[in-house]
Design a protein around this motif. Structure first.
Motif, short mmCIF file in Angstrom:
data_model
loop_
_atom_site.label_atom_id
_atom_site.label_comp_id
_atom_site.label_asym_id
_atom_site.label_seq_id
_atom_site.Cartn_x
_atom_site.Cartn_y
_atom_site.Cartn_z
N VAL A 56 0.90 -1.04 -0.17
CA VAL A 56 0.26 -0.02 -0.07
C VAL A 56 0.90 1.29 -0.13
O VAL A 56 0.41 2.36 -0.53
CB VAL A 56 -0.85 -0.15 0.97
CG1 VAL A 56 -0.14 -0.11 2.34
CG2 VAL A 56 -1.95 0.75 0.95
N ALA A 78 -2.74 -5.59 -0.04
CA ALA A 78 -3.46 -4.78 0.63
C ALA A 78 -4.82 -4.87 0.18
O ALA A 78 -5.13 -5.31 -1.16
CB ALA A 78 -3.15 -3.38 0.47
N VAL A 79 -6.11 -4.54 0.55
CA VAL A 79 -7.25 -4.44 -0.05
C VAL A 79 -7.63 -3.26 -0.71
O VAL A 79 -8.09 -3.17 -1.93
CB VAL A 79 -8.64 -4.61 1.20
CG1 VAL A 79 -8.69 -3.35 1.81
CG2 VAL A 79 -9.78 -5.01 0.28
N GLY A 80 -6.85 -2.26 -0.30
CA GLY A 80 -7.00 -0.88 -1.23
C GLY A 80 -6.10 -0.91 -2.24
O GLY A 80 -4.73 -1.06 -1.78
N LEU A 103 -8.22 -9.86 5.55
CA LEU A 103 -8.24 -8.86 6.64
C LEU A 103 -9.33 -8.28 7.27
O LEU A 103 -9.32 -7.39 8.01
CB LEU A 103 -7.33 -7.67 6.02
CG LEU A 103 -7.73 -7.00 4.47
CD1 LEU A 103 -9.17 -6.48 4.74
CD2 LEU A 103 -6.50 -6.08 4.27
N ARG A 237 -8.63 5.73 4.38
CA ARG A 237 -7.52 6.25 3.62
C ARG A 237 -7.42 7.59 3.93
O ARG A 237 -8.35 8.39 3.81
CB ARG A 237 -7.74 6.09 2.29
CG ARG A 237 -7.38 4.64 1.60
CD ARG A 237 -5.81 4.61 1.55
NE ARG A 237 -5.55 3.34 1.05
CZ ARG A 237 -5.58 1.88 1.76
NH1 ARG A 237 -5.81 2.04 2.85
NH2 ARG A 237 -5.17 0.96 0.84
N HIS A 284 -1.43 3.76 10.40
CA HIS A 284 -1.84 2.86 9.29
C HIS A 284 -1.68 1.24 9.72
O HIS A 284 -0.73 0.64 8.79
CB HIS A 284 -1.07 3.22 8.06
CG HIS A 284 -2.10 2.88 6.73
ND1 HIS A 284 -2.11 3.66 5.81
CD2 HIS A 284 -2.86 1.77 6.66
CE1 HIS A 284 -3.02 2.69 4.70
NE2 HIS A 284 -3.54 1.75 5.51
N MET A 296 -2.44 -11.88 4.19
CA MET A 296 -2.47 -10.71 3.04
C MET A 296 -1.27 -10.99 2.05
O MET A 296 -1.49 -11.05 0.90
CB MET A 296 -2.35 -9.50 3.83
CG MET A 296 -3.54 -9.03 4.32
SD MET A 296 -3.45 -7.74 5.41
CE MET A 296 -3.12 -6.27 4.31
C1 GLV Z 1 -4.62 -1.24 3.92
O1 GLV Z 1 -4.90 0.00 4.32
C2 GLV Z 1 -5.44 -2.22 2.98
O2 GLV Z 1 -5.87 -1.32 1.98
O3 GLV Z 1 -5.18 -3.22 2.95
#
Ligand code: GLV
Length: 318
Positions: A56, A78-80, A103, A237, A284, A296
């Protein structure tokens, strides 16, 4: 046959590294120092990569993608994935994967932890105790705000938002939420317009992905709608909140407190936040349990391994 080249931008756990060594020729990694690479370093290293595992914190912009000569897949742990120029990837035929689901529970736990820490003044009172200032018990010492039976407003009722709503049910909270569309799996939560959510919530929790549409979703006008007794929690974010507007609202005591895990321009967030005892600041870490960060990294690795073996990607981004 030569094995495909892999670049790994940051340090990863040994077991994940080992699983990648089985399939890839690791051309560059960051196991030794884990110091973030700048744009030039990313450009240089991506040029030798068929596959890339990033985080990320790596800014994979069009200039980095432009330097990729043979890249097939970028897997972010990361998910984002707003740090990756997905349009530039698409234009060059580079696929992108992220790490949803693994996550969700850990991040929801953290959202709750940050909300509780902020409401019950955990960081502030610990600073006081550690500084040796505790000279006796008092009725009004660090009197905070209750979560139980309070109204929680969740902006972004996706997987993580829903997991937070389930935790809130255990605290007998009233849960409001706002999404563009009412969610099918919103557990015991009521969809309302954003303005109503901001007006009625004791705690406003932000869980939306960052995009141009959510840039400064919470700015001066939105903060003005919140109750002076309300708390803002951001685990989404940096950039979803207008940090300058938040600093002004905190200065003028227009809201009671904030719990912030993400910031504009992180890690160099505005030091003005440091003046507020009623702001809990974390770097974060919402998904950071050992097990979840491992899962992850492994999911990011498994996406790359699947592609290299001719199998479908596990979690491509939409
Ligand atoms: C962390 O911020 C994510 O997006 O996994």
């Amino acid at each position: 046959m030569a094995r495909p080249g892999l670049v790994i931008t940051r340090r990863i756990y040994e077991e994940v590294y080992t699983s990648l060594q089985a399939e890839f020729d690791i051309r560059a990694d960051n196991q030794a120092t884990d110091q973030p690479w700048d744009i030039q370093a990313l450009q240089q290293r991506i040029a030798q990569a068929d596959y890339m595992l990033c985080t990320v914190a790596d800014k994979i912009d069009a200039s980095v993608i432009g330097a990729a000569a043979r890249l097939k897949v970028i897997a972010t742990g990361a998910v984002g994935f707003n740090n990756i120029d997905v349009a530039a990837c698409k234009a060059r035929g580079v696929l992108v994967t992220n790490t949803p689901d693994v996550l969700t529970q850990t991040t929801a736990d953290f959202g709750f932890a940050l909300m509780m820490a902020t409401a019950r003044r955990i960081s502030e009172s610990e600073r006081y105790a550690r500084a040796g200032q505790w000279s006796g018990w008092a009725f009004d010492q660090f009197a905070g705000r209750d979560l139980h039976h309070a109204t929680l407003g969740i902006i972004g009722m996706g997987r993580i938002g829903s997991a937070i709503a389930r935790r809130a049910a255990g605290f007998e909270m009233r849960v409001l939420y706002h999404n563009r569309m009412p969610s099918q799996d919103a557990v015991a939560a009521t969809w309302v317009q954003k303005e109503q959510l901001l007006r009625e919530s004791d705690f406003v929790m932000l869980v939306v992905p960052y995009s141009p549409a959510t840039h400064h979703l919470i700015g001066a006008a939105e903060l003005a709608l919140m109750k002076p007794s309300a708390t803002l929690i951001n685990i989404a974010r940096g950039g979803v909140v207008d940090d300058q507007a938040l600093i002004a609202a905190l200065k003028e005591k227009r809201i009671a407190a904030a719990g912030l895990d993400v910031f504009e321009n992180e890690p160099k967030f505005d030091p003005a936040f440091l003046q507020f005892e009623n702001v809990v600041i974390t770097p974060h870490i919402a998904s950071s349990s050992r097990a979840t960060r491992g899962a992850m990294m492994q999911l990011a690795a498994d996406n790359l391994l699947a592609h290299a073996r001719g199998l479908p990607l596990l979690t491509p981004v939409a």
